[in-house]
Design a protein around this motif. Structure first.
Motif, PDB file in Angstrom:
ATOM      1  N   PHE A  99       7.915  -7.214 -10.131  1.00  0.00           N
ATOM      2  CA  PHE A  99       7.078  -6.560  -9.136  1.00  0.00           C
ATOM      3  C   PHE A  99       5.629  -6.961  -9.329  1.00  0.00           C
ATOM      4  CE2 PHE A  99      10.806  -3.981  -9.156  1.00  0.00           C
ATOM      5  CZ  PHE A  99      10.868  -3.341  -7.934  1.00  0.00           C
ATOM      6  N   ASN A 100       4.889  -7.028  -8.220  1.00  0.00           N
ATOM      7  CA  ASN A 100       3.466  -7.306  -8.231  1.00  0.00           C
ATOM      8  C   ASN A 100       2.776  -6.203  -7.445  1.00  0.00           C
ATOM      9  OD1 ASN A 100       0.976  -8.634  -8.467  1.00  0.00           O
ATOM     10  ND2 ASN A 100       1.317  -9.740  -6.556  1.00  0.00           N
ATOM     11  N   LEU A 101       1.807  -5.543  -8.059  1.00  0.00           N
ATOM     12  CA  LEU A 101       1.065  -4.498  -7.377  1.00  0.00           C
ATOM     13  C   LEU A 101       0.015  -5.136  -6.486  1.00  0.00           C
ATOM     14  CD1 LEU A 101       0.491  -1.401  -7.130  1.00  0.00           C
ATOM     15  CD2 LEU A 101      -1.277  -1.777  -8.845  1.00  0.00           C
ATOM     16  N   LEU A 102       0.067  -4.840  -5.187  1.00  0.00           N
ATOM     17  CA  LEU A 102      -0.910  -5.364  -4.246  1.00  0.00           C
ATOM     18  C   LEU A 102      -2.045  -4.382  -3.998  1.00  0.00           C
ATOM     19  CD1 LEU A 102       1.527  -6.890  -1.614  1.00  0.00           C
ATOM     20  CD2 LEU A 102       0.283  -8.087  -3.414  1.00  0.00           C
ATOM     21  N   ASP A 103      -1.722  -3.081  -3.976  1.00  0.00           N
ATOM     22  CA  ASP A 103      -2.744  -2.077  -3.704  1.00  0.00           C
ATOM     23  C   ASP A 103      -2.311  -0.732  -4.270  1.00  0.00           C
ATOM     24  OD1 ASP A 103      -5.217  -1.230  -2.532  1.00  0.00           O
ATOM     25  OD2 ASP A 103      -4.086  -0.281  -0.919  1.00  0.00           O
ATOM     26  N   LEU A 104      -3.289   0.024  -4.710  1.00  0.00           N
ATOM     27  CA  LEU A 104      -3.072   1.390  -5.184  1.00  0.00           C
ATOM     28  C   LEU A 104      -4.112   2.247  -4.494  1.00  0.00           C
ATOM     29  CD1 LEU A 104      -1.809   3.452  -7.192  1.00  0.00           C
ATOM     30  CD2 LEU A 104      -3.587   2.759  -8.796  1.00  0.00           C
ATOM     31  N   SER A 105      -3.662   3.296  -3.825  1.00  0.00           N
ATOM     32  CA  SER A 105      -4.582   4.109  -3.051  1.00  0.00           C
ATOM     33  C   SER A 105      -4.154   5.567  -3.078  1.00  0.00           C
ATOM     34  CB  SER A 105      -4.624   3.598  -1.609  1.00  0.00           C
ATOM     35  OG  SER A 105      -5.510   4.388  -0.838  1.00  0.00           O
ATOM     36  N   GLY A 106      -5.088   6.434  -2.728  1.00  0.00           N
ATOM     37  CA  GLY A 106      -4.804   7.851  -2.648  1.00  0.00           C
ATOM     38  C   GLY A 106      -4.344   8.302  -1.278  1.00  0.00           C
ATOM     39  N   CYS A 107      -4.421   7.408  -0.297  1.00  0.00           N
ATOM     40  CA  CYS A 107      -3.958   7.776   1.049  1.00  0.00           C
ATOM     41  C   CYS A 107      -3.011   6.701   1.582  1.00  0.00           C
ATOM     42  CB  CYS A 107      -5.125   7.993   2.008  1.00  0.00           C
ATOM     43  SG  CYS A 107      -6.039   6.525   2.419  1.00  0.00           S
ATOM     44  N   ILE A 108      -2.087   7.152   2.379  1.00  0.00           N
ATOM     45  CA  ILE A 108      -1.070   6.233   2.894  1.00  0.00           C
ATOM     46  C   ILE A 108      -1.631   5.303   3.961  1.00  0.00           C
ATOM     47  CG2 ILE A 108      -0.135   7.738   4.684  1.00  0.00           C
ATOM     48  CD1 ILE A 108       2.675   6.733   3.665  1.00  0.00           C
ATOM     49  N   ARG A 109      -2.694   5.732   4.653  1.00  0.00           N
ATOM     50  CA  ARG A 109      -3.260   4.897   5.715  1.00  0.00           C
ATOM     51  C   ARG A 109      -3.761   3.564   5.170  1.00  0.00           C
ATOM     52  NH1 ARG A 109      -6.402   8.996   6.177  1.00  0.00           N
ATOM     53  NH2 ARG A 109      -5.273  10.818   6.825  1.00  0.00           N
ATOM     54  N   ALA A 110      -4.472   3.606   4.045  1.00  0.00           N
ATOM     55  CA  ALA A 110      -4.996   2.379   3.447  1.00  0.00           C
ATOM     56  C   ALA A 110      -3.862   1.472   2.975  1.00  0.00           C
ATOM     57  CB  ALA A 110      -5.925   2.713   2.287  1.00  0.00           C
ATOM     58  N   CYS A 111      -2.852   2.061   2.348  1.00  0.00           N
ATOM     59  CA  CYS A 111      -1.713   1.262   1.885  1.00  0.00           C
ATOM     60  C   CYS A 111      -0.926   0.691   3.052  1.00  0.00           C
ATOM     61  CB  CYS A 111      -0.802   2.103   1.005  1.00  0.00           C
ATOM     62  SG  CYS A 111      -1.440   2.296  -0.653  1.00  0.00           S
ATOM     63  N   ARG A 112      -0.819   1.456   4.116  1.00  0.00           N
ATOM     64  CA  ARG A 112      -0.097   0.983   5.299  1.00  0.00           C
ATOM     65  C   ARG A 112      -0.766  -0.266   5.874  1.00  0.00           C
ATOM     66  NH1 ARG A 112       0.189   5.480   9.532  1.00  0.00           N
ATOM     67  NH2 ARG A 112      -2.004   4.969   9.681  1.00  0.00           N
ATOM     68  N   LEU A 113      -2.100  -0.282   5.920  1.00  0.00           N
ATOM     69  CA  LEU A 113      -2.820  -1.446   6.439  1.00  0.00           C
ATOM     70  C   LEU A 113      -2.626  -2.673   5.549  1.00  0.00           C
ATOM     71  CD1 LEU A 113      -6.143   0.236   7.591  1.00  0.00           C
ATOM     72  CD2 LEU A 113      -4.243  -0.548   9.024  1.00  0.00           C
ATOM     73  N   VAL A 114      -2.685  -2.474   4.232  1.00  0.00           N
ATOM     74  CA  VAL A 114      -2.482  -3.586   3.293  1.00  0.00           C
ATOM     75  C   VAL A 114      -1.064  -4.126   3.407  1.00  0.00           C
ATOM     76  CG1 VAL A 114      -2.346  -4.185   0.845  1.00  0.00           C
ATOM     77  CG2 VAL A 114      -4.259  -2.833   1.693  1.00  0.00           C
ATOM     78  N   ALA A 115      -0.089  -3.221   3.479  1.00  0.00           N
ATOM     79  CA  ALA A 115       1.309  -3.653   3.582  1.00  0.00           C
ATOM     80  C   ALA A 115       1.556  -4.382   4.896  1.00  0.00           C
ATOM     81  CB  ALA A 115       2.241  -2.451   3.464  1.00  0.00           C
ATOM     82  N   LEU A 116       0.966  -3.904   5.979  1.00  0.00           N
ATOM     83  CA  LEU A 116       1.144  -4.563   7.280  1.00  0.00           C
ATOM     84  C   LEU A 116       0.540  -5.962   7.280  1.00  0.00           C
ATOM     85  CD1 LEU A 116       2.299  -4.193  10.103  1.00  0.00           C
ATOM     86  CD2 LEU A 116       0.103  -3.254  10.803  1.00  0.00           C
TER      87      LEU A 116
END
Length: 154
Positions: A99-116
């Motif tokens: 596994f490779n960590l791409l982003d760690l955040s406290g809100c799902i909105r920020a992670c959703r944008l990175v994942a998209l």
């Protein structure tokens, strides 16, 4: 009343290209087999107490089986333990992975944008590499994953 504080991790799963699987079947990442691998790793490395304290808000929120990107939700107190357990995973469904960590955040909105963004970039690479050999079923599956991540919320 105190709000539940979560952490969201965007992870990229790399499957061994040599496919040194024990069985010669393709590995399809699903929420259940990723969740199972993480729970087994927590149990192995931190014991039953570590597993029990990590399961509070632990969930695999999203996974794209084509691009191998996933979003994992965990409690703020247990995110380092779960992250550590994820890095120690060596196999999913008898196939070598890491596994490779791409982003760690406290809100799902920020992670959703990175994942998209990551999903779209990897899908563009896949289209370039495979050319016209991409099946309509694969395209439909990726488009469904894009729609799923756009509406992803708590």
């Amino acid at each position: 009343m105190v709000a539940v504080k979560n952490r969201y991790m965007v992870m990229e799963v790399f499957i061994d290209p040599n496919r040194e699987c024990q069985k010669n079947e393709p590995v399809v990442l699903t929420q259940s087999n990723v969740l199972k691998a993480i729970k087994e790793s927590i149990l192995l490395n931190f014991g039953e107490c570590g597993l029990a304290s990590s399961l509070g808000s632990f969930q695999v929120k999203y996974i794209n089986p084509i691009t191998n990107v996933c979003i994992i939700r965990t409690s703020r107190e247990a995110h380092q333990r779960i992250w550590c357990a994820i890095t120690l995973i060596q196999r999913i469904a008898s196939c070598s992975v890491f596994f490779n960590l791409l982003d760690l955040s406290g809100c799902i909105r920020a992670c959703r944008l990175v994942a998209l963004k990551c999903d779209e970039a990897k899908f563009e690479q896949l289209k370039i590499v495979s050319g016209d050999r991409l099946s309509p079923e694969t395209i439909r599956l990726v488009k469904n994953c894009f729609e799923k991540i756009k509406i992803l919320d708590h």
